[in-house]
Design a protein around this motif. Structure first.
Motif, mmCIF file in Angstrom:
data_model
loop_
_atom_site.group_PDB
_atom_site.id
_atom_site.type_symbol
_atom_site.label_atom_id
_atom_site.label_comp_id
_atom_site.label_asym_id
_atom_site.label_seq_id
_atom_site.Cartn_x
_atom_site.Cartn_y
_atom_site.Cartn_z
ATOM 1 N N THR A 322 5.627 -3.685 0.145
ATOM 2 C CA THR A 322 6.637 -2.597 -0.148
ATOM 3 C C THR A 322 5.701 -1.296 -0.416
ATOM 4 O O THR A 322 4.322 -1.583 -0.472
ATOM 5 C CB THR A 322 7.304 -2.982 -1.697
ATOM 6 O OG1 THR A 322 6.093 -2.908 -2.496
ATOM 7 C CG2 THR A 322 8.135 -4.052 -1.482
ATOM 8 N N VAL A 323 6.471 -0.336 -0.175
ATOM 9 C CA VAL A 323 5.775 1.057 -0.303
ATOM 10 C C VAL A 323 5.159 1.029 -1.867
ATOM 11 O O VAL A 323 4.075 1.446 -2.212
ATOM 12 C CB VAL A 323 6.559 2.431 -0.196
ATOM 13 C CG1 VAL A 323 6.133 3.584 -0.167
ATOM 14 C CG2 VAL A 323 7.113 2.050 1.575
ATOM 15 N N ALA A 324 5.975 0.591 -2.673
ATOM 16 C CA ALA A 324 5.395 0.836 -4.159
ATOM 17 C C ALA A 324 4.045 0.035 -4.220
ATOM 18 O O ALA A 324 3.340 0.604 -4.993
ATOM 19 C CB ALA A 324 6.689 0.086 -5.255
ATOM 20 N N LEU A 325 3.894 -1.060 -3.838
ATOM 21 C CA LEU A 325 2.780 -2.168 -3.874
ATOM 22 C C LEU A 325 1.944 -1.255 -3.101
ATOM 23 O O LEU A 325 0.478 -1.126 -3.638
ATOM 24 C CB LEU A 325 2.981 -3.465 -3.255
ATOM 25 C CG LEU A 325 1.921 -4.342 -3.531
ATOM 26 C CD1 LEU A 325 1.561 -4.411 -5.055
ATOM 27 C CD2 LEU A 325 2.118 -5.750 -3.104
ATOM 28 N N ALA A 326 2.193 -0.678 -2.044
ATOM 29 C CA ALA A 326 1.111 0.146 -1.123
ATOM 30 C C ALA A 326 0.366 1.140 -2.124
ATOM 31 O O ALA A 326 -0.721 1.670 -2.026
ATOM 32 C CB ALA A 326 1.705 0.683 0.227
ATOM 33 N N ASN A 327 1.356 1.833 -2.731
ATOM 34 C CA ASN A 327 0.733 2.812 -3.632
ATOM 35 C C ASN A 327 -0.410 2.469 -4.812
ATOM 36 O O ASN A 327 -0.999 3.252 -5.081
ATOM 37 C CB ASN A 327 2.043 3.461 -4.287
ATOM 38 C CG ASN A 327 2.602 4.532 -3.314
ATOM 39 O OD1 ASN A 327 1.798 5.103 -2.500
ATOM 40 N ND2 ASN A 327 4.096 4.990 -3.575
ATOM 41 N N HIS A 328 0.029 1.317 -5.223
ATOM 42 C CA HIS A 328 -1.177 0.613 -6.171
ATOM 43 C C HIS A 328 -2.274 0.582 -5.496
ATOM 44 O O HIS A 328 -3.266 0.798 -6.009
ATOM 45 C CB HIS A 328 -0.683 -0.748 -6.507
ATOM 46 C CG HIS A 328 0.442 -0.507 -7.744
ATOM 47 N ND1 HIS A 328 0.209 0.154 -8.832
ATOM 48 C CD2 HIS A 328 1.635 -0.981 -7.799
ATOM 49 C CE1 HIS A 328 1.241 -0.031 -9.865
ATOM 50 N NE2 HIS A 328 2.306 -0.393 -8.940
ATOM 51 N N PHE A 329 -2.258 -0.089 -4.052
ATOM 52 C CA PHE A 329 -3.435 -0.170 -3.563
ATOM 53 C C PHE A 329 -4.240 0.947 -3.141
ATOM 54 O O PHE A 329 -5.419 1.264 -3.151
ATOM 55 C CB PHE A 329 -3.099 -0.811 -2.062
ATOM 56 C CG PHE A 329 -2.879 -2.530 -2.204
ATOM 57 C CD1 PHE A 329 -2.149 -3.008 -2.991
ATOM 58 C CD2 PHE A 329 -4.056 -3.229 -1.591
ATOM 59 C CE1 PHE A 329 -1.989 -4.405 -3.330
ATOM 60 C CE2 PHE A 329 -3.970 -4.767 -1.942
ATOM 61 C CZ PHE A 329 -2.961 -5.105 -2.649
ATOM 62 N N ARG A 330 -3.234 2.214 -2.837
ATOM 63 C CA ARG A 330 -3.874 3.276 -2.359
ATOM 64 C C ARG A 330 -4.569 4.086 -3.523
ATOM 65 O O ARG A 330 -5.810 4.661 -3.568
ATOM 66 C CB ARG A 330 -2.812 4.185 -2.033
ATOM 67 C CG ARG A 330 -3.019 5.645 -1.757
ATOM 68 C CD ARG A 330 -1.524 6.406 -2.099
ATOM 69 N NE ARG A 330 -1.367 7.202 -0.976
ATOM 70 C CZ ARG A 330 -0.090 7.731 -0.890
ATOM 71 N NH1 ARG A 330 0.911 7.627 -1.672
ATOM 72 N NH2 ARG A 330 0.191 8.606 -0.001
ATOM 73 N N TYR A 331 -4.070 3.808 -4.761
ATOM 74 C CA TYR A 331 -4.753 4.123 -6.116
ATOM 75 C C TYR A 331 -5.951 3.582 -6.210
ATOM 76 O O TYR A 331 -7.258 4.321 -6.468
ATOM 77 C CB TYR A 331 -3.725 4.142 -7.042
ATOM 78 C CG TYR A 331 -4.214 4.427 -8.388
ATOM 79 C CD1 TYR A 331 -4.346 5.703 -8.927
ATOM 80 C CD2 TYR A 331 -4.457 3.422 -9.587
ATOM 81 C CE1 TYR A 331 -4.973 6.017 -10.248
ATOM 82 C CE2 TYR A 331 -5.175 3.618 -10.643
ATOM 83 C CZ TYR A 331 -5.180 5.169 -11.225
ATOM 84 O OH TYR A 331 -5.741 5.253 -12.118
ATOM 85 N N HIS A 332 -6.043 2.313 -5.791
ATOM 86 C CA HIS A 332 -7.379 1.524 -6.169
ATOM 87 C C HIS A 332 -8.169 1.869 -4.842
ATOM 88 O O HIS A 332 -9.531 1.886 -5.343
ATOM 89 C CB HIS A 332 -7.043 -0.081 -5.910
ATOM 90 C CG HIS A 332 -7.939 -0.928 -6.737
ATOM 91 N ND1 HIS A 332 -8.093 -1.025 -7.846
ATOM 92 C CD2 HIS A 332 -8.822 -1.697 -6.173
ATOM 93 C CE1 HIS A 332 -8.965 -1.674 -8.086
ATOM 94 N NE2 HIS A 332 -9.551 -2.427 -6.871
ATOM 95 N N LYS A 333 -7.776 1.992 -3.975
ATOM 96 C CA LYS A 333 -8.810 2.483 -2.838
ATOM 97 C C LYS A 333 -9.480 3.620 -3.036
ATOM 98 O O LYS A 333 -10.720 3.977 -2.982
ATOM 99 C CB LYS A 333 -7.923 2.546 -1.613
ATOM 100 C CG LYS A 333 -8.633 3.263 -0.326
ATOM 101 C CD LYS A 333 -9.733 2.515 0.444
ATOM 102 C CE LYS A 333 -10.325 3.175 1.470
ATOM 103 N NZ LYS A 333 -11.591 2.842 2.020
#
Ligand SMILES: Cc1ncc(COP(=O)(O)O)c(C=O)c1O
Length: 465
Positions: A322-333
């Motif tokens: 999901t885009v929502a989960l991708a946003n968590h990953f993006r923040y972590h990256k």
């Protein structure tokens, strides 16, 4: 400070004025500068002195005969989860010495056949028309046109269900695995790992605090799902190579994929689908990705350019459900390293958009298949007593079985002394798989190199049987 010794008191400024016939201001300025550089120190009430340790001594870099005594390694936090090291260092790191690629190094593309002229032409163009706005900070998820190009490729060629917003560009699959473990695997939680399996995944998930549960691989269809469900029903994550099990080979059939997805859904389990070399499918029909069959949003899809282009590019990608989960990953990256370097992303984007990527892939598929055929023919000719895996419809290496009484590590070492690299299967094995075998990579070698290499290989191995 010619003429003055360390620690000596300096004459008053007026003495210099008289001796040198210059104004006091100039002498004071000189004192100030020397103090700034560390040559002089002022002591209130007692005057100005030459420093005890002159900066020249600190600036001189003497060649160290020995390393300093302090044992820095003892300061590493051994309480941290990275200890004990999940892998022998030689399996995960390389020395900086540029070795030529030696037969039969595994998982390496043919560097000679990489279209370097095209790549450098694009690189020149990118630099000539470089938009200065690229010099600033960008989206930690990666360059958007690159993510769009990857999403288009994945939808068409791998039936991955995604948009650019679900994609995060990472520094190789290894970083993708590390981030996934850190974000989605609770500390102490169990994860399934194919056994034999990819040690890079094991290292990343153990480092994230996970507890590794080795699941035997059944040929030809991958991880033994019944065993996994029975022995580790509480696992929260699984690492899988369903398109082409690494390193044994074989493809997970559709019915097993559906069963796995259903289990993951019921048990809130994440599935990491590492599609590391699915591009090199030579025969038979390539099954769509596991991600494409996933209706419950449990699959984290991982792809890399290390195999099709070159590993030093360090560009891989995660596709989140999901885009929502991708946003968590993006923040972590962003917290880890802000973003991926832009130049390579710009070049790669054009390389894909102009059709060079798929063209190169088509060429390599034909070339690698030929090399695989040559390797198999040489094995039949020079080492007819050896069995090898018949699951060679895709990939970049062949798995050769050794007689049970031989140690694959010892044979691999003997071969290394003869200038042949053949990683032992036991390096990839945890507990369940005891058969000795050797991995012979073929993608990086010409047919002549393969023939000569197998002649040498057979001389060593035939003598042991
Ligand atoms: C199973 C598997 N996945 C992924 C990779 C690629 O890793 P990276 O993208 O970090 O270069 C490899 C490299 O050998 C591999 O064997």
């Amino acid at each position: 400070m010619a003429g003055y010794k360390a620690g000596e008191r300096m004459p008053a400024s007026r003495v210099f004025c008289e001796e040198l016939g210059i104004s006091r201001n100039i002498v004071l300025l000189a004192f100030e500068q020397l103090a700034l550089e560390g040559y002089l120190v002022g002591r209130t009430g007692s005057g100005t002195f030459v420093a005890n340790t002159l900066p020249d001594a600190l600036l001189l870099t003497k060649k160290l005969k020995k390393e300093p005594k302090s044992d820095n390694a003892s300061y590493i936090n051994t309480e941290a989860d990275v200890y004990p090291l999940p892998l022998p260092a030689e399996l995960i790191q390389r020395n900086s010495a540029r070795e030529t690629v030696i037969p039969f190094q595994n998982a390496i593309p043919s560097f000679e056949d990489f279209p370097f002229a095209v790549w450098s032409k694009i690189a020149n163009k990118v630099l000539r028309y470089f938009n200065l706005s690229h010099l600033g900070y960008d989206d930690a998820a990666g360059y958007l046109p690159l993510r769009e190009a990857i999403a288009n490729y994945l939808r068409v060629h791998r039936a991955v269900n995604c948009t650019a917003e679900q994609i995060i560009i990472v520094n190789g699959s290894q970083q993708g695995l590390n981030i996934t473990g850190q974000l989605l695997l609770p500390r102490g939680a169990e994860f399934w790992l194919e056994d034999p399996g990819y040690h890079g995944a094991r290292a990343a998930l153990v480092n994230a605090g996970g507890k590794c549960c080795p699941i035997p691989v059944t040929t030809p269809d991958g991880l033994d799902l019944d065993y996994a469900k029975k022995h580790y029903p509480n696992a929260r994550m699984a690492y899988l190579t369903p398109s082409h099990q690494y390193p044994v080979g074989g493809t997970m059939p559709a019915c097993k994929r559906l069963e796995l997805l259903a289990w993951a859904n019921q048990n809130h389990m994440w599935l990491i689908e590492d599609d590391y070399d699915s591009e090199f499918r030579y025969t038979g029909k390539l099954l769509a990705s596991l991600q494409g069959m996933d209706k419950g949003g449990r699959v984290i899809y991982l792809g890399t350019f290390s195999k099709v282009l070159f590993p030093a590019l360090r560009i891989a990608y995660l596709v989140l459900p999901t885009v929502a989960l991708a946003n968590h990953f993006r923040y972590h990256k962003a917290m880890l390293d802000r973003q991926h370097p832009i130049l390579e992303q710009l070049i790669l984007t054009e390389f894909i958009q102009e059709g060079h990527f798929t063209r190169h892939l088509r060429r390599m598929r034909i070339l690698y298949k030929k090399r695989q055929d040559t390797l198999l023919a040489c094995l039949r000719q020079y080492a007819p007593q050896l069995a090898y895996s018949d699951m060679n419809e895709s990939g970049m290496h062949i798995l050769v079985w050794l007689p049970e009484h031989l140690s694959d590590k010892a044979v691999s070492e003997l071969l290394r002394q003869e200038g042949i690299i053949a990683p032992p299967l036991s390096d990839y094995t945890l507990t369940n798989f005891k058969k000795p075998g050797l991995l012979l990579g073929y993608s990086a070698f010409t047919e002549a190199q393969i023939t000569q290499g197998i002649e040498k290989f057979a001389r060593v191995v035939n003598g042991l049987i």
